[in-house]
Structure formats: structure tokens, C-alpha cells
Design an enzyme around this catalytic site. Structure first.
Site, short mmCIF file in Angstrom:
data_model
loop_
_atom_site.label_atom_id
_atom_site.label_comp_id
_atom_site.label_asym_id
_atom_site.label_seq_id
_atom_site.Cartn_x
_atom_site.Cartn_y
_atom_site.Cartn_z
N LYS A 210 -8.50 15.55 -8.04
CA LYS A 210 -8.58 16.12 -9.49
C LYS A 210 -9.68 17.27 -9.78
O LYS A 210 -10.95 17.03 -9.79
CB LYS A 210 -8.67 15.26 -10.67
N LYS A 263 -4.28 17.42 -8.46
CA LYS A 263 -3.91 17.95 -9.78
C LYS A 263 -5.17 19.22 -10.06
O LYS A 263 -6.35 18.96 -9.66
CB LYS A 263 -4.37 16.94 -10.78
C1 PBG Z 1 -7.60 12.53 -18.84
C2 PBG Z 1 -6.61 13.49 -18.59
C3 PBG Z 1 -6.67 14.71 -18.73
C4 PBG Z 1 -5.41 15.30 -17.96
C5 PBG Z 1 -4.64 14.15 -17.67
N1 PBG Z 1 -5.58 12.96 -17.69
C6 PBG Z 1 -7.60 15.81 -19.03
C7 PBG Z 1 -8.84 16.20 -18.68
O1 PBG Z 1 -9.12 15.86 -17.37
O2 PBG Z 1 -9.46 16.72 -19.23
C8 PBG Z 1 -4.79 16.64 -18.11
C9 PBG Z 1 -3.40 16.86 -18.14
C10 PBG Z 1 -2.81 18.05 -18.26
O3 PBG Z 1 -3.57 18.88 -18.36
O4 PBG Z 1 -1.33 18.28 -18.21
N2 PBG Z 1 -9.10 12.72 -18.07
#
Ligand code: PBG
Length: 340
Positions: A210, A263
Site C-alpha cells: 500500500k 493499492k
Molecule cells: C484506511 C484505508 C484507506 C483506504 C482504504 N483503507 C485510506 C488511507 O490509507 O488513508 C483508501 C481507499 C480509497 O482511497 O479508496 N487506512
């Protein structure tokens, strides 16, 4: 270069690739990649303290759902259309410094799980996001601690909370828990907690790869989860790095992840490809995130693109790069675009 090394097309100039593109039927016959509804997982936001769905301004066509019949009817419509996989995010009424509502058995996600499980039993698969940022008053994904005047996220203290969140989701009926906080050791901590409480059948889908990304902007508005200060770059990956993904996936596999994730998706197709090539035997999810969705919707509203065709192209590209599962807000749009 010798003649033998030439690609076959050049040795036999009568080969005409266009023959393979001449009609829709022939194109379908030779297509390498097809996306089906069963490849898609749809994120759902459930919110405490509202009685009717609220449209998310930054994500046209997406809603925060209350825990009542409107949610049930919505999910019912999706299920009858062939969508079966859901990823749940909660928006609680109360936040505090350790995100207590995230692991409360009465929390919004836990209640939503029980409601949907009661209604749809095992006809749907319910995954849940395991993180703290929507639940903490500071908006960070972990427990904060001050070290020498500097505020940092306490990795191992956060793991203890993640284990509690995951366990509370399993108890409420989750099939899959999906830790998204990028703490070191999060898969191991969750696997141990699940196994020692009789939930060894609950899957872990880890947000292994991520990146710290501006593509999450609309989500943070949707879920009210933006950090109140600082950013997430001490735990989420640096987008200048691709090969680091291999280590992240290796670690998560060694800790017991069943499904790994890359992601965001679109600006990271190279990373999806890399992970699939290195770990072809591991189910790979790609998260087509909020910013990617909102850009399509914004351009479509302006009449600048053909929205349906673009969605199909985007989902196919993510699958072609190597994703087995695509987590996407476009799942709802895809119902009328792709086969079950
Ligand atoms: C929580 C999380 C996030 C997303 C999914 N889980 C936000 C972040 O990490 O700030 C993002 C999902 C999206 O942008 O569709 N940590």
C-alpha cells in the site's frame, strides 16, 4: 540478428494481425483477458447515527449507508445482479485517541456484519477493513506515542489493537479481515488472535503493498479519516519503489496472509505485474481506489470521456496486469457492463 531470431511474423509476411481483429466475434474468440462480476469486490461505507443514505460528494454515485432497510435493500439489489463480495468500512459517531469504537462488539462495522449476515447468510462474502484512522480523533492509523519530543506511531501497541479489531469482526461474522494500516507484523498478530479464538477459517487479505498516495483523497472525505497532522509516509510505501513490494509480500505470506493486495491500482500496474510474476500462486487483489474512481466520474460529468467504455478498459487493464480480485467502486457500474 539471424533469420532464425526474427519473430515469426516477420519471416512470414503474409501474417496479418488485423485478421484477428476483424469482427467482434473473432475479437472475443482470441481475447486474453475478460473481467467477470465474480472478480470484483465492492467497498461499502456504513455510518452510525444517520437514517437515510448520504451521497459522498467527492465520489458521485457512492453513499454512506445507515444500518437499516435501505442498506439491506441496496445489498439485495447488488446480490440479485450478481455481486457477491463486499469490503466494509465503518464511520463511527465517537472517536478517541485509541479508536475504541473500532473493536467494540457494538461498533458500526460489527453491527453491520451481524445485520448482513442475518439477512444474506452465506450468499455473500463479507470482508472488513482493519485499521484505526476512521476511529481515532487524530486520524492516524495507529496508537501515538511521544519519543524525545516527537510524535510517532507505536507499531507494536497498534498490533495489539489490530488483533482486537480483527477478532471482533470475526465474532460478528466477517469471512475475510483486511488489515490496511501497514504496521510491521500486522498479519502475524491478527492470525494468532484469530487462531487462538477458534477463527482459523477466517481469511486474511493483507494490504501488503500500500503506497502513500494522493489517490486516497476522496476516501478520506468519505470516511472522515484524514490525519489531523502529518501524513502516512512513515508506514505506507514510497511510490518511488517497486521492488520493495516483493519484500512486503514475502513477509505477509510468511505471517499467514491468504490474499495479498497492491493499492492503488492504475498508477501501479507495473507493481501488480511484478507481484503476480514473483508470486503466481498467491491470490492477488488490486484496489482501484477512490481518486481513480472520482477522476472518471468527474471527466464523465464534463462529457469528456465515454464513461462505460472507460470503466471497462480500466477494469480489464487491472486484470490484465495480474490482479485476480479487483476492489472497485465501479462494481455497481459494472453490473450492466460485464458478465456474472
Ligand atoms: C484506511 C484505508 C484507506 C483506504 C482504504 N483503507 C485510506 C488511507 O490509507 O488513508 C483508501 C481507499 C480509497 O482511497 O479508496 N487506512
Amino acid at each position: 540478428m539471424t533469420l532464425n531470431m526474427l519473430p515469426v511474423d516477420l519471416k512470414f509476411p503474409t501474417v496479418r494481425p488485423r485478421r484477428l481483429r476483424a469482427s467482434q466475434l473473432i475479437r472475443d474468440l482470441v481475447a486474453e483477458t475478460t473481467v467477470k462480476l465474480s472478480d470484483l469486490m465492492y467497498p461499502i461505507f456504513v455510518k452510525e447515527g444517520i437514517s437515510s443514505p448520504e451521497e459522498i460528494e467527492s465520489m458521485p454515485g457512492q453513499y454512506r449507508w445507515p444500518l437499516n432497510d435501505s442498506l439491506i435493500n441496496f445489498v439485495d439489489r447488488l446480490v440479485s445482479s450478481g455481486l457477491r463480495y463486499f469490503l466494509m468500512f465503518g464511520i463511527p459517531e465517537r472517536k478517541d485517541s485509541i479508536g475504541t469504537e473500532a473493536f467494540s462488539s457494538d461498533g458500526v462495522v460489527q453491527r453491520a456484519l451481524r445485520l448482513l449476515r442475518e439477512t444474506f447468510s452465506s450468499n455473500i462474502v463479507l470482508a472488513t477493513d482493519v485499521c484505526l484512522c476512521q476511529y481515532t480523533d487524530h486520524g492516524h492509523c495507529g496508537i501515538l506515542r511521544e519519543i524525545n519530543g516527537k510524535i510517532v506511531i507505536d507499531n507494536d501497541e497498534t498490533l495489539r489493537i489490530y488483533a482486537k479489531i480483527a477478532l471482533s469482526h470475526a465474532e460478528a461474522g466477517a469471512d475475510i479481515v483486511a488489515p490496511s494500516g501497514m504496521m510491521d507484523g500486522q498479519v502475524k498478530a491478527i492470525r494468532e488472535a484469530l487462531d487462538s479464538s477458534g477463527y482459523s477459517d477466517v481469511l486474511i487479505m493483507s494490504y501488503s503493498v500500500k503506497y502513500a498516495s494522493s489517490f486516497y483523497g476522496p476516501f478520506r472525505e468519505a470516511a472522515d479519516s484524514a490525519p489531523r497532522f502529518g501524513d502516512r509516509r512513515s508506514h505506507q510505501m514510497d511510490y518511488r519503489n517497486a521492488h520493495e513490494a516483493i519484500r512486503e509480500v514475502m513477509l505477509d505470506l510468511s505471517e499467514g496472509a491468504d490474499i495479498v493486495m497492491v493499492k492503488p491500482a492504475l498508477a501501479y500496474l507495473d507493481v501488480i505485474k511484478l507481484v503476480k510474476t514473483c508470486f503466481p500462486y498467491v491470490p492477488l487483489a488490486a484496489y482501484n481506489v477512490s481518486g481513480e474512481y472520482s477522476m472518471v466520474k468527474a471527466a464523465a460529468r464534463q462529457g469528456w470521456i465515454d464513461e462505460r467504455q472507460l470503466i471497462l478498459e480500466i477494469l480489464t487493464a487491472i486484470k490484465r496486469a495480474g490482479a485476480d480480485i479487483i476492489i472497485t467502486y465501479h462494481a455497481v457500474d459494472a453490473i450492466n457492463l460485464i458478465p456474472a
